[in-house]
Design an enzyme around this catalytic site. Structure first.
Site, PDB file in Angstrom:
ATOM      1  N   GLN A  23      74.535  28.898 -22.794  1.00 25.78           N
ATOM      2  CA  GLN A  23      73.519  29.380 -23.737  1.00 25.78           C
ATOM      3  C   GLN A  23      73.828  30.797 -24.214  1.00 25.78           C
ATOM      4  O   GLN A  23      74.642  31.498 -23.617  1.00 25.78           O
ATOM      5  CB  GLN A  23      72.139  29.355 -23.057  1.00 25.78           C
ATOM      6  CG  GLN A  23      72.110  30.125 -21.739  1.00 25.78           C
ATOM      7  CD  GLN A  23      71.079  29.600 -20.754  1.00 25.78           C
ATOM      8  OE1 GLN A  23      70.146  28.889 -21.132  1.00 25.78           O
ATOM      9  NE2 GLN A  23      71.235  29.941 -19.487  1.00 25.78           N
ATOM     10  N   ASP A  78      66.727  34.939 -13.374  1.00 26.93           N
ATOM     11  CA  ASP A  78      66.323  36.337 -13.596  1.00 26.93           C
ATOM     12  C   ASP A  78      65.774  36.975 -12.325  1.00 26.93           C
ATOM     13  O   ASP A  78      65.707  38.193 -12.202  1.00 26.93           O
ATOM     14  CB  ASP A  78      65.295  36.417 -14.736  1.00 26.93           C
ATOM     15  CG  ASP A  78      64.127  35.473 -14.506  1.00 26.93           C
ATOM     16  OD1 ASP A  78      63.344  35.691 -13.569  1.00 26.93           O
ATOM     17  OD2 ASP A  78      63.987  34.491 -15.272  1.00 26.93           O
ATOM     18  N   ASP A 129      74.102  23.195 -11.157  1.00 27.81           N
ATOM     19  CA  ASP A 129      73.050  22.419 -11.817  1.00 27.81           C
ATOM     20  C   ASP A 129      72.006  22.001 -10.766  1.00 27.81           C
ATOM     21  O   ASP A 129      72.325  21.289  -9.814  1.00 27.81           O
ATOM     22  CB  ASP A 129      73.728  21.189 -12.453  1.00 27.81           C
ATOM     23  CG  ASP A 129      72.749  20.283 -13.174  1.00 27.81           C
ATOM     24  OD1 ASP A 129      71.537  20.341 -12.898  1.00 27.81           O
ATOM     25  OD2 ASP A 129      73.220  19.488 -14.012  1.00 27.81           O
ATOM     26  N   GLY A 130      70.779  22.453 -10.958  1.00 22.36           N
ATOM     27  CA  GLY A 130      69.716  22.168  -9.983  1.00 22.36           C
ATOM     28  C   GLY A 130      69.460  20.684  -9.800  1.00 22.36           C
ATOM     29  O   GLY A 130      69.070  20.240  -8.708  1.00 22.36           O
ATOM     30  N   ASP A 147      61.609  26.739 -12.232  1.00 19.26           N
ATOM     31  CA  ASP A 147      61.399  27.761 -13.264  1.00 19.26           C
ATOM     32  C   ASP A 147      62.430  27.533 -14.364  1.00 19.26           C
ATOM     33  O   ASP A 147      63.419  28.251 -14.485  1.00 19.26           O
ATOM     34  CB  ASP A 147      61.541  29.153 -12.626  1.00 19.26           C
ATOM     35  CG  ASP A 147      61.329  30.256 -13.648  1.00 19.26           C
ATOM     36  OD1 ASP A 147      60.863  29.963 -14.758  1.00 19.26           O
ATOM     37  OD2 ASP A 147      61.648  31.415 -13.329  1.00 19.26           O
ATOM     38  N   SER A 148      62.187  26.507 -15.153  1.00 18.35           N
ATOM     39  CA  SER A 148      63.193  26.064 -16.120  1.00 18.35           C
ATOM     40  C   SER A 148      62.994  26.700 -17.484  1.00 18.35           C
ATOM     41  O   SER A 148      61.915  27.204 -17.805  1.00 18.35           O
ATOM     42  CB  SER A 148      63.104  24.547 -16.277  1.00 18.35           C
ATOM     43  OG  SER A 148      61.827  24.225 -16.773  1.00 18.35           O
ATOM     44  N   ASP A 150      63.125  25.595 -21.651  1.00 22.90           N
ATOM     45  CA  ASP A 150      62.465  24.448 -22.296  1.00 22.90           C
ATOM     46  C   ASP A 150      63.409  23.248 -22.338  1.00 22.90           C
ATOM     47  O   ASP A 150      64.626  23.413 -22.261  1.00 22.90           O
ATOM     48  CB  ASP A 150      62.084  24.815 -23.738  1.00 22.90           C
ATOM     49  CG  ASP A 150      61.038  25.906 -23.766  1.00 22.90           C
ATOM     50  OD1 ASP A 150      60.285  26.037 -22.788  1.00 22.90           O
ATOM     51  OD2 ASP A 150      60.979  26.627 -24.778  1.00 22.90           O
ATOM     52  N   PRO A 154      70.079  23.657 -21.352  1.00 23.09           N
ATOM     53  CA  PRO A 154      70.631  23.281 -20.044  1.00 23.09           C
ATOM     54  C   PRO A 154      69.555  22.809 -19.064  1.00 23.09           C
ATOM     55  O   PRO A 154      69.861  22.151 -18.070  1.00 23.09           O
ATOM     56  CB  PRO A 154      71.297  24.572 -19.547  1.00 23.09           C
ATOM     57  CG  PRO A 154      70.821  25.663 -20.428  1.00 23.09           C
ATOM     58  CD  PRO A 154      70.349  25.056 -21.706  1.00 23.09           C
TER      59      PRO A 154
END
Ligand code: SPD
Length: 270
Positions: A23, A78, A129-130, A147-148, A150, A154
């Site tokens: 991204q 973050d 990748d979760g 905590d994604s 939108d 990804p």
């Protein structure tokens, strides 16, 4: 601009801009909202009001558990949700799994108010990748926080039915999930889908509405789920070490945030 809805925020200075394998990452200093992080042009957080989102993604789930020790955060590179989790003495192990190493690095460098707890000795950072990480974990966590970003970027696999199935299997008995569950004004179909998937795997659910001016439509929600008991009230008092450090979550807010406007309550059953 995202999902056909835009907002204008006056920027003072561009602090950082880079394109990761996943991204576009941008950080700005703004006139009114302090420092902001955008991913693919969509606001992820603003210094002025991020506390509302990080606290409400974290504390309703943690406080709906009797004694959480092991916690997983998926996304959230973050560090804001980790910061909130680290306030609790009872939490002994925090796995943070974010797909994008560059978000973690940018936050460490430019968003210290978010990333301040990433070096806490209880925190283990996994860059992957979760939706794959969770498949390896069975019957392990007390709380899982998703905590994604939108859907569409990804974070897309984190909005699917299979993912909710895997999350339910990764929880220990009495485990609680909180998932970024969008704005019912902006993405009503996504909200309905999440409720449907979660309803297949969890017996009890709550949808905590959160007022965040810097998100489109001024609100976002945390879907909270559990199989063993209801989640709409805290199951204990806020621990001493957490009390007075929070700016949004209170024991009353826990319940109040899950009392929904009629049109949102209807999405649960439609
Ligand atoms: N529509 C934007 C949703 C952003 C949710 N994730 C924010 C990450 C903050 N920790």
């Amino acid at each position: 601009m995202g999902h056909g809805y835009g907002m204008t925020v006056l920027a003072k200075e561009k602090i950082y801009s880079a394109v990761s394998p996943y991204q576009k990452i941008e950080i700005y200093d703004t006139e009114k909202l302090g420092r902001m992080l955008l991913l693919d042009g969509i606001i992820q957080l603003a210094e002025a009001d991020e506390f509302a989102y990080q606290e409400m993604m974290t504390h309703p789930a943690v406080m709906a558990h009797d004694n959480p020790e092991k916690v997983l955060v998926i996304g959230g590179g973050d560090g804001g949700v980790v910061r909130e989790l680290c306030r609790y003495d009872s939490i002994r192990e925090i796995d943070l799994c974010d797909i994008d190493k560059m978000v973690i690095e940018a936050s460490r460098k430019y968003l210290p108010f978010m990333s301040s707890s990433l070096d806490d000795p209880r925190v283990n950072i996994h860059v992957m990748d979760g939706s794959k990480f969770i498949k390896e974990k069975k019957n392990y966590y007390d709380v899982i926080i998703i905590d994604s970003t939108d859907p569409g970027g990804p974070g897309e696999p984190l909005f699917g039915r299979n993912f909710y199935h895997d999350v339910s299997e990764a929880l220990r008995n009495g485990g609680v999930v909180a998932a970024q569950s969008e704005s019912p004004y902006l993405l009503p179909d996504v909200v309905k889908n999440l409720w449907r998937f979660a309803g297949e795997f969890f017996q009890y659910s709550g949808y905590a509405m959160i007022y965040v001016p810097s998100y489109p439509t001024g609100c976002i929600a945390s879907g909270v789920y559990c199989n063993e008991h209801s989640v709409d009230k805290p199951r204990r008092s806020l621990p001493e070490e957490v009390k007075n450090k929070l700016r949004y979550y209170t024991e009353d807010m826990h319940h109040a945030s899950m009392v929904l406007p009629a049109f949102v309550e209807k999405m649960r059953i439609s």
